[in-house]
Design a protein around this motif. Structure first.
Motif, short mmCIF file in Angstrom:
data_model
loop_
_atom_site.label_atom_id
_atom_site.label_comp_id
_atom_site.label_asym_id
_atom_site.label_seq_id
_atom_site.Cartn_x
_atom_site.Cartn_y
_atom_site.Cartn_z
N PHE A 184 -2.63 16.07 1.34
CA PHE A 184 -2.17 14.73 0.80
C PHE A 184 -2.17 13.44 0.21
O PHE A 184 -2.07 12.58 -0.19
CB PHE A 184 -3.08 13.94 2.61
N GLY A 185 -3.25 13.79 -0.82
CA GLY A 185 -3.75 13.66 -2.13
C GLY A 185 -2.69 13.36 -2.63
O GLY A 185 -2.23 12.42 -4.08
N MET A 186 -2.28 14.74 -3.62
CA MET A 186 -1.22 14.74 -4.48
C MET A 186 -0.11 14.24 -3.67
O MET A 186 1.03 13.50 -5.10
CB MET A 186 -0.81 16.29 -4.33
N ILE A 187 0.60 14.03 -3.35
CA ILE A 187 1.61 13.72 -2.19
C ILE A 187 1.26 11.94 -2.87
O ILE A 187 2.20 11.21 -3.13
CB ILE A 187 1.99 13.10 -0.54
N SER A 222 -14.49 8.70 1.36
CA SER A 222 -14.69 7.41 0.40
C SER A 222 -14.67 7.37 -1.07
O SER A 222 -13.83 6.61 -1.06
CB SER A 222 -16.20 7.32 0.15
N LEU A 223 -14.37 8.73 -1.72
CA LEU A 223 -13.87 8.25 -3.19
C LEU A 223 -12.79 8.48 -3.45
O LEU A 223 -11.63 7.34 -3.07
CB LEU A 223 -14.46 9.61 -3.98
N GLY A 224 -11.90 9.09 -2.72
CA GLY A 224 -10.86 8.90 -2.16
C GLY A 224 -9.81 7.29 -1.79
O GLY A 224 -8.65 7.43 -2.00
N LEU A 225 -10.85 6.84 -1.11
CA LEU A 225 -10.21 5.45 -0.11
C LEU A 225 -10.79 4.42 -1.25
O LEU A 225 -9.87 4.15 -1.41
CB LEU A 225 -10.98 4.96 0.88
N LEU A 226 -11.58 4.90 -1.90
CA LEU A 226 -11.82 3.46 -3.22
C LEU A 226 -10.45 3.68 -3.95
O LEU A 226 -10.29 2.45 -4.75
CB LEU A 226 -12.76 3.41 -4.31
N PHE A 227 -10.16 4.85 -4.69
CA PHE A 227 -9.62 5.28 -5.36
C PHE A 227 -8.46 4.60 -5.17
O PHE A 227 -6.84 3.84 -6.39
CB PHE A 227 -9.27 6.82 -5.38
N MET A 228 -7.69 5.21 -3.50
CA MET A 228 -6.83 4.19 -3.33
C MET A 228 -6.30 2.44 -3.30
O MET A 228 -5.53 1.82 -3.67
CB MET A 228 -6.38 4.83 -1.45
N ILE A 229 -7.10 2.04 -3.20
CA ILE A 229 -7.79 0.90 -3.00
C ILE A 229 -7.47 0.03 -4.07
O ILE A 229 -6.77 -1.13 -4.10
CB ILE A 229 -8.85 0.20 -2.45
N SER A 230 -8.17 1.16 -5.30
CA SER A 230 -8.04 -0.03 -6.22
C SER A 230 -6.63 0.60 -7.45
O SER A 230 -6.32 -0.44 -7.90
CB SER A 230 -9.34 0.84 -7.84
N PHE A 231 -5.88 1.64 -7.18
CA PHE A 231 -4.63 1.74 -7.33
C PHE A 231 -3.86 0.28 -7.01
O PHE A 231 -2.54 0.29 -7.55
CB PHE A 231 -3.99 2.78 -6.52
N ILE A 236 -8.93 22.20 6.15
CA ILE A 236 -8.77 21.24 6.08
C ILE A 236 -8.69 20.84 4.39
O ILE A 236 -9.00 19.56 4.82
CB ILE A 236 -9.80 20.30 6.92
N PHE A 237 -9.31 21.34 3.80
CA PHE A 237 -9.78 20.99 2.50
C PHE A 237 -8.21 20.61 1.98
O PHE A 237 -7.79 19.76 0.98
CB PHE A 237 -10.77 21.72 1.88
N PHE A 238 -7.13 21.23 2.35
CA PHE A 238 -6.42 22.42 1.64
C PHE A 238 -5.19 20.49 1.89
O PHE A 238 -4.47 20.37 0.95
CB PHE A 238 -5.17 23.20 1.66
N ILE A 239 -5.43 20.47 3.56
CA ILE A 239 -4.70 19.24 3.76
C ILE A 239 -4.92 17.83 3.36
O ILE A 239 -4.27 17.30 2.56
CB ILE A 239 -4.75 19.48 5.34
#
Lengths: 176, 186
Positions: B29-32, A20-29, B22-25
């Motif tokens: 993705f986050g880094m890309i 959820s945090l990741g998604l929130l971060f992406m949307i806000s960007f 899964i964590f590293f995948i």
């Protein structure tokens, strides 16, 4: 056994929170991306001001060499019965041949300038005056109904011409 | 060690490896995503900077004392004197001398600067809606070597004709500034 189940639930909850945090971060960007650039803001604000200022200070062919600002003042003061402007033709084909009063002449010159500049540059605009029946609109740039034209922003500039008595306001809106 | 305990430990280890995988995948993705975002942000900043250069140059030209209209020494904003404009265009075109050109290269950089008279039309035979037939002053043009992108700015200006002696002899003109920005590759 119960303790292990609780641990697993906490793990899943942690994963859900992280996603959820990741998604929130992406949307806000994505939402932070600016719609208009510096150039667009500058050009529209300055352009509206410069177009009005320049056109009002332009000398008209015929009409005793009056400036457009003087023509508008004369028109607002005297109406259609104002000073008679001799003919003025722009094109060799004779497409523009006027034997008009100051109001028609001022309207023709302003229209010509707007068509040769803002329209050529594809800038949707709306120029109007208070008190005079002068209205130039290109590509449905209507400040009161931006949604209809599909515009998100409008830069506006108003000039005031003193009359005796009263004032004449001229406004130019540029939509984006 | 009993076999069932060993198998249990193996399953646990496989589970841990799976979770880490899964964590590293997800991390990858986050880094890309973040690096792509940074890259587009940098490109946007570069674009903004180039646009600002075009705007800054048009402002600089608007106040250039060599061509600006003056009245009793006071500069008339957004107004060019046609006599001064004729003279400067001629001097730059003739490449007066190296020092002269070096100076303007520093002031204008890589750009194409033109002033066009929109109204009134000088020649009655010209097409009123075709800017290429209008009276123009090609003030300056220098392109950089290699690939470049362009940024265009138009500023309406008053053109004052002092030759008639009439202080109201003012025409509608447009200052067109095209700034060339070299494309940075890699």
């Amino acid at each position: 056994m119960r303790k292990r189940g609780q641990m697993e639930i906490i793990g899943i909850a942690l994963v859900v929170i992280l996603v959820s945090l990741g998604l929130l971060f992406m949307i806000s960007f994505s939402l932070q991306r600016r719609e208009s650039t510096i150039k667009q803001t500058y050009t529209h604000t300055e352009m509206a001001s410069n177009v009005i200022n320049t056109v009002l200070n332009t000398k008209v062919e015929s009409c005793k060499g009056m400036l457009v600002a003087e023509l508008l003042s004369e028109c607002a003061r005297m109406g259609d019965g104002a000073l008679d402007c001799e003919d003025a033709s722009f094109t060799p084909s004779g497409g523009y041949l006027w034997h008009n009063d100051t109001c028609t002449k001022a309207e023709a010159v302003i229209g010509f300038v707007l068509n040769s500049t803002l329209k050529v540059w594809q800038k949707p605009h709306h120029m109007y005056t208070s008190g005079l029946d002068m209205d130039f609109m290109y590509e449905n740039c209507d400040k009161t109904n931006l949604e209809e034209g599909g515009w998100s922003n409008v830069e506006s500039k108003t000039f005031i011409l003193p009359l005796h008595p009263g004032v004449l306001t001229i406004t130019l809106d540029i939509c984006s | 060690m009993p076999a069932n305990i060993l198998r249990k430990a193996q399953i646990k280890m496989a589970e841990s490896v799976g979770v880490l995988f899964i964590f590293f995948i997800l991390l990858g993705f986050g880094m890309i995503f973040y690096s792509n975002f940074q890259k587009s942000g940098m490109a946007e900043t570069q674009l903004e900077f180039s646009e600002m250069t075009a705007v800054e140059l048009s402002q600089k030209i608007s106040f250039l004392p060599e061509i600006a209209c003056t009245k009793n020494g006071v500069v008339d904003q957004d107004c060019f004197d046609i006599i001064k404009l004729d003279n400067l265009t001629k001097r730059i075109k003739d490449r007066h001398d190296d020092t002269f050109m070096d100076y303007y290269s520093q002031v204008f950089g890589n750009a194409n600067i033109t002033v066009t008279q929109v109204y009134p039309l000088v020649d009655p035979d010209e097409d009123p809606y075709n800017p290429s037939t209008h009276r123009s002053w090609y003030l300056y043009n220098r392109t950089p070597p290699g690939q470049y992108s362009t940024f265009f700015t138009q500023v309406p200006v008053v053109l004052f004709n002092a030759t008639t002696g009439d202080p109201d002899e003012r025409y509608f003109g447009v200052l067109e500034v095209e700034v060339y920005v070299p494309v940075v590759t890699g």
